[in-house]
Design a protein around this motif. Structure first.
Motif, PDB file in Angstrom:
ATOM      1  N   HIS A   1       0.721  -0.894   0.163  1.00 26.33           N
ATOM      2  CA  HIS A   1      -0.775   0.216  -0.148  1.00 26.33           C
ATOM      3  C   HIS A   1       0.886   1.179   0.798  1.00 26.33           C
ATOM      4  N   LEU A   2       1.739   0.811  -0.373  1.00 25.13           N
ATOM      5  CA  LEU A   2       2.645   2.318  -0.711  1.00 25.13           C
ATOM      6  C   LEU A   2       2.921   3.018  -1.899  1.00 25.13           C
ATOM      7  N   VAL A   3       2.670   2.137  -2.679  1.00 22.95           N
ATOM      8  CA  VAL A   3       2.168   2.653  -4.586  1.00 22.95           C
ATOM      9  C   VAL A   3       1.500   2.352  -5.094  1.00 22.95           C
ATOM     10  N   ASP A   4       0.455   3.047  -6.118  1.00 22.85           N
ATOM     11  CA  ASP A   4      -0.986   2.791  -6.528  1.00 22.85           C
ATOM     12  C   ASP A   4      -0.612   2.929  -8.049  1.00 22.85           C
ATOM     13  N   LEU A   5      -0.982   1.279  -8.259  1.00 20.59           N
ATOM     14  CA  LEU A   5      -0.638   1.474  -9.656  1.00 20.59           C
ATOM     15  C   LEU A   5      -2.426   1.650 -10.888  1.00 20.59           C
TER      16      LEU A   5
END
Length: 231
Positions: free
Chosen positions: A61-65
């Motif tokens: 949940h540190l990066v949104d794709l």
């Protein structure tokens, strides 16, 4: 700007770790676009390796794709702030009870190591080494959890602490970490004294204070990934 040198081979996990550190140290702000082409250049790898690294960070949940848009550093909502800290209060309250109950034997030595960590945290603040201060403030909570010996609990809390630090990057400016080393010292003092109820209350109030200090000031701005990860 020279590319970042990683030990060979540059694995997705190694690249994910570098990006994770940059996020947690506030060098990458929430919402910053993680351009695949720049990351390939910076880490001297192919696009597939970068995509695997970003997928690893997405699971944390540190990066949104986002389809057709690419990868972005996650921007947690206020609702997520409340949910993350609610979970932390539940888990860390259990950590306090377990640590107080099991204290003895090597427990005193482990607490001493955590006390030294708090001193490093204080020194980093005094020296205005805010990146180290932010990292150490999170490590206090995960280090305390390791005293339970429960790996599943530790992994769960590590993920929540990482998300909390990301939230801090969104709602706090660099140099204003809401996590107080004075609170940390007081919590350890209560644990060492065997005062379970007091230690639990201190931890609950500490986490509530951290949550309340998160201000509704979303960070903005593009990131130069060459500068963030450059030598």
């Amino acid at each position: 700007m020279p590319t970042t040198k990683l030990s060979e081979p540059a694995t997705p996990a190694a690249i994910a770790e570098r990006i994770r550190d940059a996020i947690l140290e506030h060098r990458l702000e929430p919402g910053a676009k993680l351009t695949e082409a720049q990351l390939c250049e910076v880490f001297a790898v192919k696009r597939g390796t970068v995509r695997q690294a970003l997928s690893l960070l997405a699971t944390e949940h540190l990066v949104d794709l986002e389809p057709n848009r690419g990868a972005f550093v996650a921007s947690p909502s206020l609702q997520e702030v409340h949910e993350v800290f609610e979970m932390r209060r539940i888990i860390e309250g259990g950590v306090i009870e377990r640590v107080c109950r099991d204290q003895g034997g090597q427990g005193a030595a482990h607490l001493k190591a955590i006390e030294k960590m708090i001193e490093r945290e204080r020194k980093a603040f005094e020296q205005r080494d805010f990146r180290s201060w932010i990292r150490l403030s999170g490590e206090f909570h995960t280090a305390l959890a390791t005293l339970t010996g429960n790996r599943v609990l530790c992994n769960c809390l590590a993920g929540l602490v990482a998300r909390s630090t990301l939230i801090s990057a969104l709602y706090e400016s660099l140099g204003r970490s809401p996590c107080s080393f004075d609170d940390h010292a007081e919590i350890v003092e209560a644990i060492r004294a065997g005062e379970t109820a007091r230690a639990s209350d201190l931890m609950a109030r500490h986490l509530e204070s951290v949550e309340l200090k998160m201000l509704d000031r979303p960070a903005r701005g593009a990131a130069d990934l060459r500068e963030v990860f450059g030598a």
